[in-house]
Design a protein around this motif. Structure first.
Motif, mmCIF file in Angstrom:
data_model
loop_
_atom_site.group_PDB
_atom_site.id
_atom_site.type_symbol
_atom_site.label_atom_id
_atom_site.label_comp_id
_atom_site.label_asym_id
_atom_site.label_seq_id
_atom_site.Cartn_x
_atom_site.Cartn_y
_atom_site.Cartn_z
ATOM 1 N N SER A 1 -13.045 11.195 -2.823
ATOM 2 C CA SER A 1 -12.925 10.186 -3.871
ATOM 3 C C SER A 1 -12.947 10.836 -5.248
ATOM 4 O O SER A 1 -13.084 12.055 -5.384
ATOM 5 N N GLY B 1 -12.449 8.188 1.931
ATOM 6 C CA GLY B 1 -12.135 7.632 0.617
ATOM 7 C C GLY B 1 -12.095 6.127 0.748
ATOM 8 O O GLY B 1 -13.075 5.489 1.095
ATOM 9 N N THR B 2 -10.927 5.565 0.470
ATOM 10 C CA THR B 2 -10.732 4.151 0.765
ATOM 11 C C THR B 2 -10.326 3.946 2.218
ATOM 12 O O THR B 2 -10.264 2.807 2.686
ATOM 13 N N ARG B 3 -10.043 5.055 2.919
ATOM 14 C CA ARG B 3 -9.676 4.984 4.323
ATOM 15 C C ARG B 3 -10.049 6.299 4.988
ATOM 16 O O ARG B 3 -10.458 7.256 4.326
ATOM 17 N N THR C 1 -8.881 9.583 7.195
ATOM 18 C CA THR C 1 -7.688 10.374 7.467
ATOM 19 C C THR C 1 -8.086 11.620 8.256
ATOM 20 O O THR C 1 -8.980 12.358 7.835
ATOM 21 N N PRO D 1 -3.660 10.035 1.681
ATOM 22 C CA PRO D 1 -3.070 9.083 0.725
ATOM 23 C C PRO D 1 -4.026 8.619 -0.365
ATOM 24 O O PRO D 1 -3.578 8.047 -1.365
ATOM 25 N N ASP D 2 -5.327 8.804 -0.186
ATOM 26 C CA ASP D 2 -6.302 8.266 -1.138
ATOM 27 C C ASP D 2 -7.048 9.365 -1.868
ATOM 28 O O ASP D 2 -8.230 9.223 -2.180
ATOM 29 N N TRP D 3 -6.378 10.479 -2.149
ATOM 30 C CA TRP D 3 -7.016 11.585 -2.853
ATOM 31 C C TRP D 3 -7.427 11.135 -4.259
ATOM 32 O O TRP D 3 -6.638 10.560 -4.998
ATOM 33 N N GLY E 1 -9.334 8.771 -5.194
ATOM 34 C CA GLY E 1 -9.297 7.323 -5.354
ATOM 35 C C GLY E 1 -10.686 6.729 -5.319
ATOM 36 O O GLY E 1 -11.653 7.323 -5.783
ATOM 37 N N THR F 1 -14.049 4.729 -3.313
ATOM 38 C CA THR F 1 -14.978 5.143 -2.270
ATOM 39 C C THR F 1 -15.415 3.930 -1.460
ATOM 40 O O THR F 1 -16.009 3.002 -2.015
ATOM 41 N N ARG F 2 -15.115 3.948 -0.184
ATOM 42 C CA ARG F 2 -15.601 2.945 0.763
ATOM 43 C C ARG F 2 -16.142 3.693 1.973
ATOM 44 O O ARG F 2 -15.539 3.703 3.051
#
Length: 387
Positions: free
Chosen positions: A222, A253-255, A257, A280-282, A284, A286-287
């Protein structure tokens, strides 16, 4: 053989960085059959920091005294040194009775009063301070914060990470193998007796063997972890290359991978490029709770995390519900052999685990470690090995 002490000193220009050539030289020594370890390479660079790195003579003796531990290594070292630093001349076989001259730098490094006492001459007392030891650039870099390094320091760090040789954790296997101690092995004992006309000459024994324990690396990529993400992925590449069949790497991140396949490539730069394309969520949001839940549901319960050493690299900043993250890490701890959380901020002065994510997962962790420097990453390798 004509040793470098008899050859005029030639080396790189004073403004050139000699480190890439020295790292390549250690790789050439490893290919030539000289055992290379991180301690020996560190001692080599430390010696060159004390001596003149542009001097061929001093470079030769610095490497020979720190990288060679066996008489057979000297022959391989001389050949590799001649081939690397003088490719046009190439290695030559030593002449019969040819013996290397003593290192010319040992006397020059002695204090002036010691040289006078050795030669019996009276010299004026020198009151200037004598520097006994200096900290090398590599030693200083080992303790620097990874998020505060400049471009040149990051390039140096990449070379140091490539020199890491992690020992993967192991576990007891159900298979049994030959051993001096353990329970009797009837099959091997009877086979030996049949070869000896029915006479039992020795009682063979067997004991459980060891097999690699699975390792799972979950790396937070994130925005808050962006200064550390590149170094952590390179660290993961080293671990994957060491045990490609028993190591899995995921980014959070948000997903979720999976980047294990990309990091199995031999070349580190190509592996990092492929991994960055797959994420894809570099940098980004944080979840962490949702990402860890996806890992446990899709991979952990299906065997990836069972009896494995799971290492989570994250600062604990969670945009979602911290309670969800705590519940998922609790599920993960029930599956895994050991759960280690690596927080880059944990090693800084005045740090307290007050982030919502850290507070939620702390009761379910086996260890909370710092991960802000190369030294802390080496300590993490020791924790993983001892698991």
């Amino acid at each position: 053989m004509q040793y470098p002490s008899a050859v005029p000193d030639t080396g790189p220009a004073p403004d050139a960085d000699p480190f890439p050539g020295l790292v390549g030289f250690t790789a050439a020594l490893r290919a030539a059959g000289v055992p290379m370890t991180t301690d020996r390479v560190a001692a080599f660079t430390e010696a060159l920091d004390t001596l003149d790195v542009t001097s061929r003579t001093q470079t030769y003796w610095a490497g020979r005294l720190t990288l060679c531990s066996d008489p057979d290594d000297i022959r391989r070292y001389d050949a590799a040194f001649a081939a690397w630093f003088d490719p046009a001349q190439g290695p030559r076989s030593p002449a019969p009775g040819d013996r290397p001259p003593p290192p010319p730098t040992l006397r020059s490094l002695m204090p002036a009063r010691d040289r006078g006492a050795e030669s019996g001459e009276d010299e004026e007392e020198d009151d200037s301070p004598v520097v006994r030891a200096t900290a090398t650039g590599a030693e200083v870099l080992r303790t620097r914060d990874l998020g505060e390094l400049g471009p040149l320091e990051r390039e140096h760090l990449r070379r140091l990470l490539a020199l890491l040789r992690p020992d993967p954790p192991t576990r007891a296997s159900r298979r049994r193998g030959p051993s001096r101690h353990g329970s009797p092995d009837p099959r091997r004992t009877l086979r030996a007796a049949l070869r000896n006309e029915g006479e039992i000459g020795a009682l063979y024994r067997r004991a459980p063997t060891r097999r690699p324990r699975k390792v799972v690396l979950l790396i937070d990529v994130s925005g808050s972890m962006e200064p550390y993400a590149d170094a952590l992925l390179r660290f993961a590449h080293v671990v994957v290359r060491r045990s490609p069949r028993s190591t899995e790497v995921f980014t959070l991140g948000t997903r979720l991978t999976r980047v294990t396949r990309e990091l199995r490539q031999r070349d580190a730069e190509r592996a990092l490029r492929e991994a960055s394309r797959a994420i894809p969520d570099w940098s980004g949001g944080t979840r962490l709770g949702e990402a860890v839940q996806a890992f446990v549901d899709r991979w952990g319960q299906r065997g990836a995390a069972r009896r494995a050493v799971v290492v989570v690299f994250s600062d604990g900043w969670e945009r979602g519900e911290p309670d969800l993250l705590g519940r998922q890490v609790q599920r993960l701890s029930r599956l895994a052999h050991k759960v280690v959380w690596v927080n880059p901020h944990a090693g800084k002065e005045g740090y307290a685990p007050v982030q919502g994510g850290i507070v939620a997962v702390l009761p379910h962790l086996d260890q909370l470690l710092a991960g802000h420097s190369l030294e802390t990453l080496e300590r993490l390798l020791a924790v993983m090995r001892d698991a």
